[in-house]
Design a protein around this motif. Structure first.
Motif, PDB file in Angstrom:
ATOM      1  N   ARG A 133       0.839  -1.213   0.000  1.00 57.64           N
ATOM      2  CA  ARG A 133       0.000   0.000   0.000  1.00 57.64           C
ATOM      3  C   ARG A 133       0.868   1.255   0.000  1.00 57.64           C
ATOM      4  O   ARG A 133       0.551   2.243  -0.677  1.00 57.64           O
ATOM      5  CB  ARG A 133      -0.954  -0.006   1.198  1.00 57.64           C
ATOM      6  N   GLN A 134       1.953   1.233   0.754  1.00 60.79           N
ATOM      7  CA  GLN A 134       2.851   2.386   0.796  1.00 60.79           C
ATOM      8  C   GLN A 134       3.520   2.614  -0.561  1.00 60.79           C
ATOM      9  O   GLN A 134       3.628   3.753  -1.025  1.00 60.79           O
ATOM     10  CB  GLN A 134       3.903   2.201   1.888  1.00 60.79           C
ATOM     11  N   LEU A 135       3.959   1.529  -1.196  1.00 55.90           N
ATOM     12  CA  LEU A 135       4.586   1.662  -2.514  1.00 55.90           C
ATOM     13  C   LEU A 135       3.578   2.184  -3.530  1.00 55.90           C
ATOM     14  O   LEU A 135       3.906   3.063  -4.340  1.00 55.90           O
ATOM     15  CB  LEU A 135       5.171   0.326  -2.981  1.00 55.90           C
ATOM     16  N   SER A 143      11.008   3.246 -11.039  1.00 52.69           N
ATOM     17  CA  SER A 143      12.016   2.228 -10.726  1.00 52.69           C
ATOM     18  C   SER A 143      13.004   2.749  -9.688  1.00 52.69           C
ATOM     19  O   SER A 143      13.395   2.009  -8.771  1.00 52.69           O
ATOM     20  CB  SER A 143      12.711   1.717 -11.990  1.00 52.69           C
ATOM     21  N   ALA A 144      13.374   4.013  -9.780  1.00 54.76           N
ATOM     22  CA  ALA A 144      14.265   4.601  -8.764  1.00 54.76           C
ATOM     23  C   ALA A 144      13.581   4.624  -7.397  1.00 54.76           C
ATOM     24  O   ALA A 144      14.192   4.262  -6.378  1.00 54.76           O
ATOM     25  CB  ALA A 144      14.678   6.012  -9.183  1.00 54.76           C
ATOM     26  N   GLN A 145      12.328   5.041  -7.367  1.00 56.08           N
ATOM     27  CA  GLN A 145      11.581   5.089  -6.107  1.00 56.08           C
ATOM     28  C   GLN A 145      11.404   3.683  -5.508  1.00 56.08           C
ATOM     29  O   GLN A 145      11.513   3.501  -4.296  1.00 56.08           O
ATOM     30  CB  GLN A 145      10.204   5.730  -6.327  1.00 56.08           C
ATOM     31  N   THR A 146      11.120   2.707  -6.361  1.00 54.55           N
ATOM     32  CA  THR A 146      10.913   1.335  -5.877  1.00 54.55           C
ATOM     33  C   THR A 146      12.187   0.791  -5.239  1.00 54.55           C
ATOM     34  O   THR A 146      12.145   0.204  -4.152  1.00 54.55           O
ATOM     35  CB  THR A 146      10.435   0.432  -7.028  1.00 54.55           C
ATOM     36  N   VAL A 153       6.569  -5.981  -7.003  1.00 56.26           N
ATOM     37  CA  VAL A 153       6.859  -5.859  -8.432  1.00 56.26           C
ATOM     38  C   VAL A 153       5.559  -5.737  -9.228  1.00 56.26           C
ATOM     39  O   VAL A 153       5.471  -4.940 -10.169  1.00 56.26           O
ATOM     40  CB  VAL A 153       7.718  -7.049  -8.930  1.00 56.26           C
ATOM     41  N   ALA A 154       4.540  -6.498  -8.841  1.00 56.90           N
ATOM     42  CA  ALA A 154       3.239  -6.394  -9.519  1.00 56.90           C
ATOM     43  C   ALA A 154       2.663  -4.989  -9.361  1.00 56.90           C
ATOM     44  O   ALA A 154       2.102  -4.426 -10.314  1.00 56.90           O
ATOM     45  CB  ALA A 154       2.278  -7.446  -8.984  1.00 56.90           C
ATOM     46  N   THR A 155       2.817  -4.394  -8.193  1.00 56.77           N
ATOM     47  CA  THR A 155       2.368  -3.016  -7.971  1.00 56.77           C
ATOM     48  C   THR A 155       3.163  -2.057  -8.850  1.00 56.77           C
ATOM     49  O   THR A 155       2.595  -1.166  -9.490  1.00 56.77           O
ATOM     50  CB  THR A 155       2.490  -2.641  -6.483  1.00 56.77           C
TER      51      THR A 155
END
Length: 167
Positions: free
Chosen positions: A12-14, A27-30, A144-146
């Motif tokens: 939820r946070q992501l 991608s950088a944020q993840t 990763v799905a998110t």
């Protein structure tokens, strides 16, 4: 060993963090989010398929990384080649392991497949042997799905076809 991780909360946070469709930003944020939220990691990053049978370095957190990685070598190469998650308890037991950081002992690599084509992989390394559990694998696969739902992933591969554009 580490405490249990609340992956539904992290998911939820992501989801809230990824407030743009831009693949580079997301991608950088993840990477930064996972590196900050999970314990005992020494590297988190994306490798992108921008050429046939080769992964190129994308956004990451940690020590400088190996680049490029052919599909024929290492844990990342196996994930790309087989398009299946690779969870390795002891990377030193893998004959063709690519040792970017000698301190890494275990690895989790999740392939990112968009419309049947490999976009890239998310690679997590740990200095602890057997760091990643089945719960971690399922939790990171959900993250990763998110990432994929929140991101226009088609654009990274297109960059190789456009002149004067790069990472």
């Amino acid at each position: 060993m580490q405490n249990s991780v609340d992956y539904p909360l992290l998911n939820r946070q992501l989801e809230a963090l990824l407030d743009t469709r831009d693949w580079l930003t997301n991608s950088a944020q993840t990477c930064a989010f996972i590196h900050q939220q999970l314990s005992d990691l020494n590297w988190v990053g994306f490798y992108l398929q921008r050429q046939p049978d080769v992964l190129g370095l994308g956004p990451f957190q940690g020590q400088p990384a190996c680049h490029p990685i052919p599909f024929s070598k290492g844990v990342c190469g196996a994930a790309a080649r087989q398009q299946t998650t690779q969870r390795v308890d002891d990377v030193h037991a893998v004959a063709d392991h690519i040792a970017c950081d000698a301190n890494s002992r275990s690895e989790l690599v999740i392939p990112i497949v968009v419309d049947g084509n490999l976009w890239g992989v998310l690679d997590l390394d740990s200095p602890l042997e057997a760091r990643f559990t089945q719960q971690d694998q399922a939790g990171i696969e959900a993250l990763v799905a998110t990432f994929m739902r929140q991101t226009d992933c088609g654009l990274a591969g297109d960059m190789a076809q456009r002149p004067n554009v790069g990472l």
